[in-house]
Design a protein around this motif. Structure first.
Motif, PDB file in Angstrom:
ATOM      1  N   THR A  97       0.752  -1.228   0.061  1.00  0.00           N
ATOM      2  CA  THR A  97      -0.148  -0.069   0.007  1.00  0.00           C
ATOM      3  C   THR A  97       0.947   1.135  -0.074  1.00  0.00           C
ATOM      4  O   THR A  97       0.597   2.231   0.525  1.00  0.00           O
ATOM      5  N   SER A  98       1.859   1.303  -0.787  1.00  0.00           N
ATOM      6  CA  SER A  98       2.921   2.127  -0.789  1.00  0.00           C
ATOM      7  C   SER A  98       2.714   2.971  -1.929  1.00  0.00           C
ATOM      8  O   SER A  98       3.001   2.251  -3.185  1.00  0.00           O
ATOM      9  N   PRO A  99       2.321   4.249  -2.098  1.00  0.00           N
ATOM     10  CA  PRO A  99       2.113   4.956  -3.314  1.00  0.00           C
ATOM     11  C   PRO A  99       3.385   5.335  -3.944  1.00  0.00           C
ATOM     12  O   PRO A  99       4.412   5.314  -3.353  1.00  0.00           O
ATOM     13  N   THR A 100       3.339   5.471  -5.395  1.00  0.00           N
ATOM     14  CA  THR A 100       4.636   5.397  -6.220  1.00  0.00           C
ATOM     15  C   THR A 100       4.811   6.960  -6.800  1.00  0.00           C
ATOM     16  O   THR A 100       3.830   7.362  -7.103  1.00  0.00           O
ATOM     17  N   SER A 101       5.999   7.384  -6.335  1.00  0.00           N
ATOM     18  CA  SER A 101       6.383   8.873  -6.920  1.00  0.00           C
ATOM     19  C   SER A 101       7.237   8.553  -8.092  1.00  0.00           C
ATOM     20  O   SER A 101       7.665   7.426  -8.360  1.00  0.00           O
ATOM     21  N   PHE A 102       7.435   9.609  -9.014  1.00  0.00           N
ATOM     22  CA  PHE A 102       8.460   9.380 -10.252  1.00  0.00           C
ATOM     23  C   PHE A 102       9.005  10.717 -10.368  1.00  0.00           C
ATOM     24  O   PHE A 102       8.489  11.912 -10.181  1.00  0.00           O
ATOM     25  N   SER A 103      10.205  10.840 -10.833  1.00  0.00           N
ATOM     26  CA  SER A 103      10.818  11.745 -11.277  1.00  0.00           C
ATOM     27  C   SER A 103      11.697  11.707 -12.609  1.00  0.00           C
ATOM     28  O   SER A 103      12.078  10.296 -12.875  1.00  0.00           O
ATOM     29  N   THR A 104      11.460  12.653 -13.698  1.00  0.00           N
ATOM     30  CA  THR A 104      12.143  12.106 -14.772  1.00  0.00           C
ATOM     31  C   THR A 104      12.662  13.687 -15.407  1.00  0.00           C
ATOM     32  O   THR A 104      12.269  14.608 -15.143  1.00  0.00           O
ATOM     33  N   ASP A 105      13.712  13.454 -16.270  1.00  0.00           N
ATOM     34  CA  ASP A 105      14.293  14.798 -17.107  1.00  0.00           C
ATOM     35  C   ASP A 105      14.634  14.334 -18.257  1.00  0.00           C
ATOM     36  O   ASP A 105      15.286  13.058 -18.479  1.00  0.00           O
ATOM     37  N   PHE A 106      14.612  15.326 -19.405  1.00  0.00           N
ATOM     38  CA  PHE A 106      14.860  14.898 -20.627  1.00  0.00           C
ATOM     39  C   PHE A 106      15.252  16.164 -21.313  1.00  0.00           C
ATOM     40  O   PHE A 106      14.633  17.178 -21.079  1.00  0.00           O
ATOM     41  N   THR A 107      16.001  16.051 -22.504  1.00  0.00           N
ATOM     42  CA  THR A 107      16.241  17.005 -23.254  1.00  0.00           C
ATOM     43  C   THR A 107      15.642  16.648 -24.681  1.00  0.00           C
ATOM     44  O   THR A 107      15.594  15.664 -24.937  1.00  0.00           O
ATOM     45  N   PHE A 108      15.325  17.965 -25.386  1.00  0.00           N
ATOM     46  CA  PHE A 108      14.634  17.808 -26.729  1.00  0.00           C
ATOM     47  C   PHE A 108      14.640  19.147 -27.431  1.00  0.00           C
ATOM     48  O   PHE A 108      15.084  19.940 -26.961  1.00  0.00           O
ATOM     49  N   SER A 109      14.369  18.846 -28.620  1.00  0.00           N
ATOM     50  CA  SER A 109      14.189  20.229 -29.545  1.00  0.00           C
ATOM     51  C   SER A 109      12.864  19.733 -30.427  1.00  0.00           C
ATOM     52  O   SER A 109      12.606  18.723 -30.914  1.00  0.00           O
ATOM     53  N   ILE A 110      12.230  20.906 -30.727  1.00  0.00           N
ATOM     54  CA  ILE A 110      11.275  20.904 -31.947  1.00  0.00           C
ATOM     55  C   ILE A 110      11.524  21.814 -32.779  1.00  0.00           C
ATOM     56  O   ILE A 110      11.851  22.936 -32.537  1.00  0.00           O
ATOM     57  N   SER A 111      11.229  21.640 -34.134  1.00  0.00           N
ATOM     58  CA  SER A 111      11.487  22.402 -35.299  1.00  0.00           C
ATOM     59  C   SER A 111      10.566  23.551 -35.449  1.00  0.00           C
ATOM     60  O   SER A 111       9.350  23.404 -34.962  1.00  0.00           O
ATOM     61  N   PRO A 112      10.783  24.685 -36.142  1.00  0.00           N
ATOM     62  CA  PRO A 112       9.883  25.684 -36.153  1.00  0.00           C
ATOM     63  C   PRO A 112       8.464  25.568 -36.725  1.00  0.00           C
ATOM     64  O   PRO A 112       7.755  26.426 -36.412  1.00  0.00           O
ATOM     65  N   GLU A 113       8.204  24.397 -37.464  1.00  0.00           N
ATOM     66  CA  GLU A 113       7.007  24.363 -38.112  1.00  0.00           C
ATOM     67  C   GLU A 113       5.662  24.288 -37.022  1.00  0.00           C
ATOM     68  O   GLU A 113       6.022  23.832 -36.006  1.00  0.00           O
ATOM     69  N   ASN A 114       4.375  24.246 -37.587  1.00  0.00           N
ATOM     70  CA  ASN A 114       3.510  24.442 -36.605  1.00  0.00           C
ATOM     71  C   ASN A 114       2.717  22.873 -36.297  1.00  0.00           C
ATOM     72  O   ASN A 114       1.794  22.737 -37.105  1.00  0.00           O
ATOM     73  N   GLY A 115       3.741  22.139 -35.835  1.00  0.00           N
ATOM     74  CA  GLY A 115       2.899  20.760 -35.437  1.00  0.00           C
ATOM     75  C   GLY A 115       2.389  20.589 -34.093  1.00  0.00           C
ATOM     76  O   GLY A 115       2.180  21.696 -33.424  1.00  0.00           O
ATOM     77  N   ASP A 116       2.270  19.362 -33.664  1.00  0.00           N
ATOM     78  CA  ASP A 116       1.684  19.209 -32.268  1.00  0.00           C
ATOM     79  C   ASP A 116       2.657  19.203 -31.094  1.00  0.00           C
ATOM     80  O   ASP A 116       2.200  19.453 -30.085  1.00  0.00           O
TER      81      ASP A 116
END
Length: 352
Positions: free
Chosen positions: A88-107
């Motif tokens: 009955t122990s609830p789970t926590s999470f931590s995450t980090d990531f690096t990314f890039s998105i090109s200039p077009e108008n996507g999602d």
């Protein structure tokens, strides 16, 4: 989205599950291979879906291609639960990531958490490949201007709960960043089970982890999925544009929090071993320096009382002076007394 269902690579463990889902559902699943397993910037257990592919000699994952309706997903290939029935122990999470998105108008892209049985229900025809059949949590880095899903601007971070209409958003322009600028960005996402709080931070690559979150949202993920197994992944879709998204590093960690513990800080950079807090407290209770202030206080009070007693005794005996006599070596009390002197008139005796 790719239509082929052939395997590119083979690995054991949970890849077999993905293989079965591939055969019965149709979407392409490409699995982790040594190029990523040897990259310290990624966790070793990851799987690739759709158009996602390893590029630049294994240094990054390109999620989408420069084509309309392109979809890609990288998933942490190790399921977990937000509530362990045995403890009955609830789970926590931590995450980090690096990314890039090109200039077009996507999602843009999104970190998503979804049940394991929903892996076969992803589709490249919707934002981030998600469908209404998937019970998911999404933290989207949205660059679209799609009014149909409630987007108010094309440069925001949003929390999606089983819907592409964000439950809460925060404008990235408030921290002087642009998601689809092509610049590498770094995000930290933390969920603390004891406080039931989700926090999202964002900065340009090379910047320090911001103290203040860009977005916070109260949510109980253990209630949302209870003891159900879930996956976590990073998804991207190009929409009607040729926008591309890439991920350059990704670390994901889970930890269990005992129900009797108070809220713990959500920081992915370090966690203590179970029981270490109790050992530390036990050692501090026997530290000799801990009683030194109290000892000094008692000594000071004793000295003050002794000085006061000596002072009062000195004042009370000052009116007495002790002097020795010639007949005895013992001291006697000497004091002044009033003496009445009577003088008789002898004038009549003289006359007589």
């Amino acid at each position: 989205m790719s239509s082929s269902s052939l395997f590119r690579y083979f690995i054991p463990s949970h890849a077999l599950i993905f293989s079965f889902l591939t055969l019965i559902s149709g979407p392409i699943f490409s699995f982790s291979f040594p190029a990523l397993q040897n990259n310290p910037n990624f966790d070793s257990n990851i799987a690739l879906f759709g158009d996602a592919e390893i590029v630049d000699g294994g240094s990054s994952v390109k999620l989408t291609r420069p084509l309309a309706s392109s979809f890609g997903l990288v998933t942490y290939n190790k399921p977990f639960k937000f509530l362990e029935p045995q403890t009955t122990s609830p789970t926590s999470f931590s995450t980090d990531f690096t990314f890039s998105i090109s200039p077009e108008n996507g999602d843009g892209l999104s970190l998503i958490v979804y049940p394991t049985h929903s892996a076969s229900k992803f589709s490249g025809k919707t934002s981030f490949g998600l469908s209404q059949e998937i019970r998911f949590l999404g933290i989207e880095f949205d660059t679209s201007m799609d009014a149909a899903v409630g987007d108010e601007n094309s440069n925001h971070v949003g929390v999606d709960v089983c819907s592409l209409v964000s439950a809460r958003i925060s404008n990235v322009s408030s921290v002087n960043l642009v998601l689809n600028s092509g610049v590498k960005l770094r995000s930290w996402i933390d969920y603390d089970a004891s406080s039931k709080r989700l926090e999202v931070r964002l900065s340009e690559l090379g910047g320090v982890r911001p103290y203040k979150p860009l977005l916070t949202y109260p949510i109980d993920l253990s209630e949302m999925w209870k003891g159900e197994e879930v996956f976590v992944g990073i998804s991207s879709s190009s929409g009607n544009s040729s926008q591309t998204s890439s991920v350059y590093s990704w670390k994901f960690r889970v930890r269990n929090v005992q129900s009797w513990m108070h809220s713990q800080p959500v920081d992915p950079r370090g966690y203590s071993k179970p029981g270490s807090e109790q050992k530390t407290a036990h050692k501090k209770s026997f530290c000799p320096l801990g009683i030194l202030p109290g000892l000094l206080f008692v000594i000071g009070c004793g000295a003050l009382v002794a000085f006061s007693v000596m002072f009062l005794w000195t004042v009370s005996v000052r009116k007495y002076t002790m002097i020795p006599t010639s007949h005895s070596a013992c001291p006697v009390n000497f004091r002044y007394e009033k003496i009445n002197v009577v003088v008789e008139d002898s004038s009549e005796d003289v006359k007589n």
